[in-house]
Design a protein around this motif. Structure first.
Motif, short mmCIF file in Angstrom:
data_model
loop_
_atom_site.label_atom_id
_atom_site.label_comp_id
_atom_site.label_asym_id
_atom_site.label_seq_id
_atom_site.Cartn_x
_atom_site.Cartn_y
_atom_site.Cartn_z
N HIS A 1 40.39 22.53 72.84
CA HIS A 1 41.24 23.19 73.84
C HIS A 1 42.71 23.17 73.44
CE1 HIS A 1 39.00 24.69 77.28
NE2 HIS A 1 38.12 23.76 77.02
N LEU A 2 43.18 22.06 72.90
CA LEU A 2 44.57 22.00 72.43
C LEU A 2 44.77 22.88 71.21
CD1 LEU A 2 46.85 20.29 73.83
CD2 LEU A 2 44.58 19.50 74.41
N TYR A 3 43.81 22.89 70.31
CA TYR A 3 43.84 23.78 69.14
C TYR A 3 43.92 25.24 69.61
CZ TYR A 3 41.77 26.36 65.17
OH TYR A 3 41.49 27.25 64.16
N TYR A 4 43.07 25.60 70.56
CA TYR A 4 43.06 26.96 71.12
C TYR A 4 44.43 27.32 71.70
CZ TYR A 4 42.34 30.62 74.59
OH TYR A 4 42.46 31.75 75.34
N GLN A 5 44.99 26.44 72.50
CA GLN A 5 46.27 26.74 73.14
C GLN A 5 47.39 26.83 72.12
OE1 GLN A 5 46.27 27.66 76.36
NE2 GLN A 5 48.32 28.39 75.86
N ASN A 6 47.34 25.99 71.09
CA ASN A 6 48.32 26.10 70.02
C ASN A 6 48.23 27.48 69.36
OD1 ASN A 6 49.28 23.51 70.46
ND2 ASN A 6 48.12 22.61 68.78
N LEU A 7 47.01 27.92 69.08
CA LEU A 7 46.83 29.24 68.47
C LEU A 7 47.35 30.36 69.36
CD1 LEU A 7 43.22 28.76 67.07
CD2 LEU A 7 45.32 28.98 65.70
N ARG A 8 47.13 30.25 70.66
CA ARG A 8 47.66 31.27 71.59
C ARG A 8 49.19 31.32 71.49
NH1 ARG A 8 44.01 34.22 75.01
NH2 ARG A 8 45.96 35.35 75.30
N GLY A 9 49.81 30.16 71.49
CA GLY A 9 51.27 30.12 71.36
C GLY A 9 51.75 30.69 70.04
N PHE A 10 51.04 30.40 68.97
CA PHE A 10 51.42 30.95 67.66
C PHE A 10 51.27 32.47 67.66
CE2 PHE A 10 49.79 26.77 65.57
CZ PHE A 10 50.86 26.08 66.11
N HIS A 11 50.20 32.95 68.23
CA HIS A 11 49.95 34.40 68.32
C HIS A 11 51.09 35.09 69.08
CE1 HIS A 11 47.72 38.13 69.06
NE2 HIS A 11 47.96 37.97 70.35
N TRP A 12 51.50 34.51 70.17
CA TRP A 12 52.55 35.12 70.99
C TRP A 12 53.93 35.02 70.36
CZ3 TRP A 12 50.47 31.83 75.56
CH2 TRP A 12 49.36 32.46 76.13
N ASN A 13 54.19 33.94 69.65
CA ASN A 13 55.56 33.63 69.24
C ASN A 13 55.85 33.77 67.75
OD1 ASN A 13 56.66 32.81 71.87
ND2 ASN A 13 55.07 31.25 71.75
N ILE A 14 54.87 34.19 66.97
CA ILE A 14 55.09 34.29 65.53
C ILE A 14 56.19 35.30 65.22
CG2 ILE A 14 53.26 36.03 65.13
CD1 ILE A 14 54.08 33.09 62.81
N LYS A 15 57.02 34.98 64.22
CA LYS A 15 58.10 35.87 63.79
C LYS A 15 58.15 35.84 62.27
CE LYS A 15 60.90 34.90 67.83
NZ LYS A 15 62.05 34.21 68.36
N GLY A 16 58.78 36.83 61.70
CA GLY A 16 59.02 36.80 60.26
C GLY A 16 58.22 37.84 59.50
#
Length: 157
Positions: free
Chosen positions: A29-44
């Motif tokens: 669940h923490l892995y999943y939520q981390n991935l959601r945050g990365f998906h939303w906030n990735i830049k570059g």
């Protein structure tokens, strides 16, 4: 005669397996939520590539979360189901305010290494107990997670 669970496994061993699976469930669940945050906030420069990859990974994690919870129920135990339980039982930390390719990919890789370590520990207990259902579930996931770690390492090199 030893006390058996509803599918004919030794109850005490199935409790041990379920405890491990609940730690894995919480960590997923923490892995999943981390991935959601990365998906939303990735830049570059790798935005499009990583945005899609993180979505693929979190969708896969959701399927695995469901399979783990259902396995816990199958062996006669109760899966964790609250965020407070997940945070307490998880071996993965929340990743906050990460947005670059290198930091999100390396965190994802490190999270997967934690999941792999947990899966291997549970696999030993399940195998010794003759719990083929759990062994099968974990073996398939281990193979997939190892491949993903290899790919993430290739991206980072």
């Amino acid at each position: 005669m030893e006390e058996l669970n509803r599918i004919g496994q030794e109850r005490e061993t199935s409790i041990q397996v379920a405890e491990g699976l609940n730690s894995l469930l919480a960590s997923y669940h923490l892995y999943y939520q981390n991935l959601r945050g990365f998906h939303w906030n990735i830049k570059g420069e790798h935005f499009f590539q990583l945005h899609d990859k993180f979505e693929e990974l979190y969708n896969g994690a959701l399927v695995k979360i469901d399979a783990i919870a259902e396995r816990i129920l199958t062996i006669g135990q109760q899966p964790l189901h609250t965020f407070s339980d997940y945070i307490q039982a998880s071996q993965i930390e929340e990743a906050k305010n990460l947005h670059t390719g290198k930091e999100t990919v390396s965190t994802t890789r490190d999270n997967l290494k934690v999941l792999l370590q947990l899966e291997r520990q549970i696999l030993i207990v399940a195998a010794e107990a003759g719990d083929e259902g759990t062994v099968s579930l974990l073996s398939e996931d281990i193979n997939e997670n190892e491949k993903t770690v290899w790919m993430l390492n290739a991206f980072l090199s």
